[in-house]
Every structure is written in C-alpha cells, then in structure tokens.
Design a protein around this motif. Structure first.
Motif, short mmCIF file in Angstrom:
data_model
loop_
_atom_site.label_atom_id
_atom_site.label_comp_id
_atom_site.label_asym_id
_atom_site.label_seq_id
_atom_site.Cartn_x
_atom_site.Cartn_y
_atom_site.Cartn_z
N SER A 162 42.17 64.36 44.61
CA SER A 162 43.16 65.07 43.78
C SER A 162 43.51 66.51 44.51
O SER A 162 42.96 67.46 44.36
CB SER A 162 42.56 65.54 42.46
OG SER A 162 43.39 66.13 41.62
N LEU A 163 44.92 66.46 44.84
CA LEU A 163 45.59 67.54 45.53
C LEU A 163 45.92 68.61 44.43
O LEU A 163 45.78 69.74 44.71
CB LEU A 163 46.73 67.40 46.21
CG LEU A 163 46.53 66.28 47.49
CD1 LEU A 163 47.97 65.79 48.00
CD2 LEU A 163 45.84 66.92 48.53
N SER A 164 46.37 68.01 43.20
CA SER A 164 46.79 69.00 42.09
C SER A 164 45.55 69.78 41.31
O SER A 164 45.79 71.05 41.12
CB SER A 164 47.52 68.02 40.91
OG SER A 164 46.67 67.23 40.54
N GLY A 165 44.55 69.03 41.40
CA GLY A 165 43.14 69.55 41.00
C GLY A 165 42.80 70.77 41.99
O GLY A 165 42.36 71.69 41.70
N ALA A 166 42.63 70.53 43.29
CA ALA A 166 42.39 71.37 44.29
C ALA A 166 43.19 72.41 44.30
O ALA A 166 42.47 73.79 44.46
CB ALA A 166 42.08 70.63 45.69
N ASP A 167 44.29 72.41 44.12
CA ASP A 167 45.24 73.57 44.24
C ASP A 167 45.26 74.42 42.86
O ASP A 167 45.92 75.63 42.89
CB ASP A 167 46.67 73.12 44.24
CG ASP A 167 46.87 72.93 45.89
OD1 ASP A 167 46.20 73.47 46.67
OD2 ASP A 167 48.02 72.37 46.35
N ARG A 168 44.38 74.06 41.74
CA ARG A 168 44.00 74.87 40.82
C ARG A 168 42.80 75.28 40.72
O ARG A 168 42.20 76.07 39.86
CB ARG A 168 44.25 74.16 39.47
CG ARG A 168 45.71 73.66 39.05
CD ARG A 168 46.72 74.84 38.93
NE ARG A 168 48.12 74.44 38.66
CZ ARG A 168 48.58 74.24 37.54
NH1 ARG A 168 47.97 74.59 36.37
NH2 ARG A 168 49.99 73.85 37.39
N ASP A 169 41.95 75.44 41.88
CA ASP A 169 40.41 75.75 41.93
C ASP A 169 40.52 77.29 41.85
O ASP A 169 41.18 77.85 42.62
CB ASP A 169 40.06 75.47 43.25
CG ASP A 169 38.60 75.32 43.45
OD1 ASP A 169 37.98 76.18 42.69
OD2 ASP A 169 38.00 74.60 44.12
N LYS A 170 39.84 77.74 41.03
CA LYS A 170 39.80 79.42 40.76
C LYS A 170 38.92 80.04 41.87
O LYS A 170 39.16 81.05 41.78
CB LYS A 170 38.82 79.47 39.17
CG LYS A 170 39.82 79.01 37.95
CD LYS A 170 39.25 79.30 36.66
CE LYS A 170 40.03 79.04 35.68
NZ LYS A 170 40.52 77.63 35.48
#
Length: 405
Positions: free
Chosen positions: A307-315
C-alpha cells in the motif's frame, strides 16, 4: 465490487483524499497484515513505510511475474502483460536498460518547451471555454495524453483511438475482469504502432529505440515497453493534476506561493505526490518461497500488495501531521513512484509536467475556485489509480470576471 470482499478492498478505499482510517489503524498495529484468503491464495497488505521499502526492493524473495496467475505461459513473450512492472530479472534488467536512456535529465530537458506549450495551449482553450470548466476533462487528461503521444511518437491519425485506452486499465469496480481486456486492447494498438515504425521510425521514443537497437528488441517487447510508458504516465499524471488542483484550491496560501516564491513549486509538488499518492498499491508481488515477513508467516505463492498510499502516511517517517498537506515539512523519501528496480522510470518527467502545469495554472488563474460544493464531487471508487470523475472550477473570481466583461 460486489464480488470482492470488503476487507480485500481496504487498501483501495478512501474518504475524500484520505486513505480509509482502517488502513492507518492496520499500519499502526500490524504493518504486514493478512487481508484475505482468496482463490487459494493468501493476500497480504504491507502499509508500513520501512516494511514497504523492504518488499519493493526485494527481488530475491518476491516475483512480479503475474502471468501464471492469469493463465499465461511465462516462456512465451507474446503472452506478456506489457511493461516492466510484471517482469522479473534478467528480462527486466535488459529491457529497462533500453528504456532508461530515454529518461535521463539530459534527454528530458529537450521536452521542457513541448511541456510548456502543451500546458499553455490547454489553458488557452480553458480560458476561451470559461468562466466554468472541468479541470478533469479540459486540462488534467489532455496534458499527459498529448505529452505521452508526443513522447512515444504516435501520429495524429492514431491519437483518437489511443486516447480512450487508459482509464479502464485501473478500474477494479467490476471485479477486475475488464482490466485484462483493456490491457490487451492497448497492447494490440501499440504493437500496431511499433510495426508501422519498424518500417519508418518516427521522432519519438519508439522510433529512437528502433534506430538504436534494431532487431535487438522485438515488436512484442518494444510494444510492452511503450505500453508501460503509457500505463505509467497517463491516468496517473491526470489524477495528480486534478486532485493536486483540488488540494491547492483548498490551500490558497500555497497556491499563491507557487506564483510568488521562486522555487516553491518544487517542494509543493513533492508534498502533493506524497499526500495524494494516487497509485494506491504497487504492482503485486508473489512470494517465491515460505518466509518470515516482519513476523508474519508468508507462504510460497502468496500475493503481497504494498500500500503506497498507506506507507506515505506513516507517522514514523513523515511526522504526527502525516495526514495533512504541509509542503514545509522536513524532506523524506515518499513512495509515490515506488521503490527499487520497479520504481517509475518516468518519475522526473512526471515532476517536470506537474511543476509546469501548477506554475502556469497559478499564474493564469490565481483566483481559481470550485464551482460546486465539495460534497458534490464524485471520486473514483475502487481504482488502483485514485481520481475524481469531474472537477468543475470557476476560473476567475466574480469581481475579476465582471471587470473583464
């Protein structure tokens, strides 16, 4: 969507511009998470940034070759899916070496005047059509289409047919069946173009590779490379242009910075790429053998979706405000273009296109605003490339329009 379990669709669902909160919850507790068991396969989603980078870079434990899954024979090139994303070394290494020289900064620099002309021509048409236009239909799809057609060397007479072949490639709303039919159609079209240029090489990328490598690359492989360029640069860039415009209309301060601060557009484009990450999942990986993947027991043949979109919201990487659009944040490596050997070969071209488009848009229409309420916008549900169906905008503020009248 009716035939796909809701849990399996989780990495492709959003609320407006944001990935579903469920994806963030999974990332916090289980960055490698088993989504489902489907058609005899375990399906995993990787949503942590560090875990995603590791999987994307790993060609030892994972394969990208999807042909066995769809009933094709990997030993027959003619049954290939097309492009580099579904190819493993050594074929991937050989083919990418043919394509990479076409995307060096030196060669791309010659495209800058063409990009600026395409952008400004579309803005002229929008202005003539206004005061209300649809950014999606009147700008966002036209700019990358014209650029890719020029880049590949597609003749004017073939462009109408070419234009219609992109969006269906990413739409999974029918359960994914249409994806392979539309993929086959666009490949067949590009095989025809390659065949024509084999006889009379044009000025674009296809003709350049033919002149440089001749029979060193066959029509099937070259058509696949061209298809990959088309696949990677058409709807992805269109979605970035449309959704990026929506973000900037929400944030007039940063829209003004593009106009007033030299160089500000660079960081703004990078943050738009991270924040939107319109390619929601990377090309699927298949486990080559049983293995431990960050504490999860993955079996041979399991499908691993990053999940690229998930990884790019990783705090952990982008800070506690990772869910916000903030171009002033400290630089960190986003995964909007992927990572590793399958990282998008046209990443720098995409950046050039976005910088040119948003700069010209900010200068030409500084008062750009939505022409409808935001709750009327319809986003593209369950698509690998996230987008908005239509984005009606008012080109100028009412008082500016009256003064011009």
């Amino acid at each position: 969507m009716r035939i796909v379990p809701r849990q399996l669709s989780m990495p492709l669902r959003r609320e407006g511009l944001d990935p579903t909160p469920e994806l963030g919850e999974v990332r916090e507790t289980e960055p490698v998470h088993k989504l489902a068991h489907l058609f005899g396969l375990n399906v995993w989603v990787v949503s942590g940034h560090a875990e995603a980078k590791a999987v994307l870079a790993d060609t030892t434990n994972f394969s990208n070759d999807i042909r066995p899954l769809v009933g094709s024979d990997p030993s027959k090139p003619s049954e290939g899916i097309g492009g580099l994303g579904f190819t493993d070394p050594p074929d991937h290494t050989r083919l990418r070496k043919l394509l990479t020289p076409e995307f060096t900064k030196r060669r791309l620099a010659r495209l800058e005047p063409a990009i600026e002309k395409i952008v400004n021509d579309q803005l002229d048409l929008m202005e003539a059509k206004g005061p209300v236009v649809d950014i999606v239909a009147d700008f966002a799809f036209n700019v990358p289409f014209l650029l890719i057609a020029d880049l590949l060397g597609v003749e004017e007479s073939d462009r109408d047919r070419f234009r219609a072949l992109g969006p269906a490639r990413f739409d999974l709303s029918g359960g994914g069946i249409g994806v392979f039919g539309s993929a086959s159609e666009s490949r067949e079209f590009l095989f025809e173009i390659v065949g024509k240029q084999r006889q009379n090489p044009g000025d674009g990328l296809i003709g350049s590779i033919i002149r440089e490598h001749g029979d060193g690359i066959d029509d099937i492989e070259l058509g696949g490379l061209a298809d990959g360029v088309f696949l990677g640069g058409y709807e992805t860039s269109a979605s970035m242009l449309a959704l990026g415009t929506l973000v900037l209309m929400r944030d007039p301060e940063n829209f003004a910075r593009i106009r007033n601060e030299p160089g500000a557009v660079d960081a703004i484009v990078e943050e738009l790429l991270r924040y939107l990450t319109v390619v929601q999942v990377a090309f699927p990986r298949f486990a080559k053998h049983d293995q431990d993947l960050f504490g999860q027991q993955v079996k041979k043949g399991d499908l691993v979706a990053v999940s690229l979109s998930g990884a790019d919201r990783d705090k952990e990487v982008f800070g506690l405000d990772a869910e916000s659009f903030y171009p002033q944040r400290a630089p960190a490596a986003h995964l909007a273009f992927g990572h590793g050997m399958h990282r998008c070969v046209g990443a720098e071209l995409a950046r050039m296109e976005l910088r040119a488009a948003f700069t010209a848009l900010a200068h030409r229409f500084p008062d750009l605003s939505l022409a409808v309420s935001e709750d009327q916008l319809r986003f593209r549900d369950f698509s690998i490339v996230y987008g908005v169906e239509s984005l009606p905008v008012q080109l100028r503020a009412a008082e500016t329009q009256q003064a011009a009248g």
